[in-house]
Enzyme design. Structure first.
Site, short mmCIF file in Angstrom:
data_model
loop_
_atom_site.label_atom_id
_atom_site.label_comp_id
_atom_site.label_asym_id
_atom_site.label_seq_id
_atom_site.Cartn_x
_atom_site.Cartn_y
_atom_site.Cartn_z
N GLU A 83 24.53 7.30 24.46
CA GLU A 83 24.86 5.83 25.19
C GLU A 83 25.72 5.49 25.90
OE1 GLU A 83 26.79 6.32 21.55
OE2 GLU A 83 24.90 6.79 20.31
N HIS B 222 33.20 10.41 20.52
CA HIS B 222 32.55 8.98 21.63
C HIS B 222 34.13 8.59 22.19
CE1 HIS B 222 30.04 6.15 19.37
NE2 HIS B 222 29.50 6.98 18.88
#
Length: 319
Positions: free
Chosen positions: A105, A38
């Site tokens: 995302e 991430h």
């Protein structure tokens, strides 16, 4: 025998502490590890987000565990760079590394300033990236112009055997689609009936390779403590797609999750102070045919969880 691994959450734990976590996991009997990749945490409360690929080199060197990482090529990462990263780790640690590829995302990908595409476009872009990465890992020179652009790229350092490229999916439709190109499937914990449908969708569409499952759980000395821990750390993660795909900032996740209840968190996190209950649930997952199961204790402090599960849960699951 089902592989029982630990999930290293870069969004929650400082990379130095996370390195100690996987070292301790090996000591107490876990078989493997995987990690997230991430740029941003899911919540400002989580407060971390280290660079997974730097950390993976240290983790592979300092343990004997095999590792996997979940990655989204195409926007934040150019597929040629990911192929080079996979090639390097695969060459240095043969047979110990796999990569799961997904469409990503917005919370991680918006940093490029490019338009965040719709899901169909993201899937098409991912499929192009997969083909580029596979060709590069075969040693081919690649030029490609489409949703991603590659100009005369070649990965010079490669393993003899390319590491597996796993498909990441949270829906039956995506599982069927992954069967077209993936060397295996990874998904997250859900009700047994839903996991059965995911498994069957992938296998019936011709999906090959191992089935991997990431399990979010919360364990503590009491039910109240386990529930409070899960609610504090993981209430930003209860939202189904497309919400979780399309929100952009940790602060935004915090706003929309302000009124999420413990009961809602319990729908995505296995919360219990009972180690026997955790073992029973993990055995049910193994009985579904998942070859590798990765445990993500959603608390920041990991050592108590590792020691307790190493002593009490892993032997029971393996029995």
């Amino acid at each position: 025998m089902t592989v029982i691994g630990v999930h290293a959450s870069h969004e929650q734990v400082h990379p130095s502490a996370l390195l100690a976590t996987v070292q301790r996991a090996e000591e107490v009997g876990f078989d493997a590890a995987m990690c997230s990749d991430h740029f941003s945490p899911w919540s400002a409360r989580q407060g971390q987000s280290a660079f997974a690929w730097s950390w993976l080199g240290a983790a592979l060197q300092s343990t004997g565990l095999p590792f996997g990482v979940v990655n989204a090529p195409g926007q934040r990462y150019h597929p040629a760079i990911i192929a080079q990263a996979i090639g390097t780790l695969g060459a240095m640690y043969p047979g110990r590394f796999w990569t799961a590829l997904g469409s990503g995302e917005a919370s991680n990908e918006h940093i490029t300033g490019e338009v965040w595409p719709d899901k169909a476009t993201r899937n098409a872009r991912l499929r192009e990236c997969v083909e580029v990465i596979r060709a590069l890992l075969r040693g081919e020179e690649v030029t490609h112009r489409g949703l991603v652009t590659v100009d005369r790229a070649r990965v010079w350092t490669r393993p003899e055997e390319p590491p597996p490229l796993i498909g990441a999916a949270v829906s039956e439709a995506t599982a069927r689609w992954c069967a077209e190109w993936a060397d295996g499937l990874v998904t997250v914990n859900a009700p047994v009936e839903q996991l059965e449908r995911m498994r069957d969708a992938y296998r019936e569409a011709g999906g090959r390779g191992k089935l991997h499952l990431q399990v979010h759980l919360s364990w503590a000395g009491s039910e109240q403590e386990a529930a409070a821990l899960a609610h504090e750390q993981w209430r930003s993660n209860v939202f189904a797609p497309p919400v979780c795909w399309d929100l952009d900032l940790a602060e935004t996740f915090d706003v929309v999750s302000e009124h999420v209840t413990v009961e809602q968190v319990a729908s995505v996190v296995n919360i219990s102070a009972d180690l026997g209950r955790h073992a029973k649930t993990l055995r049910e997952y193994a009985d579904l045919g998942f070859d590798e199961i990765y445990l993500h204790h959603v608390g920041v402090e990991q050592e108590r969880f590792l020691d307790a599960f190493g002593e009490h849960v892993l032997p029971e699951v393996r029995a």
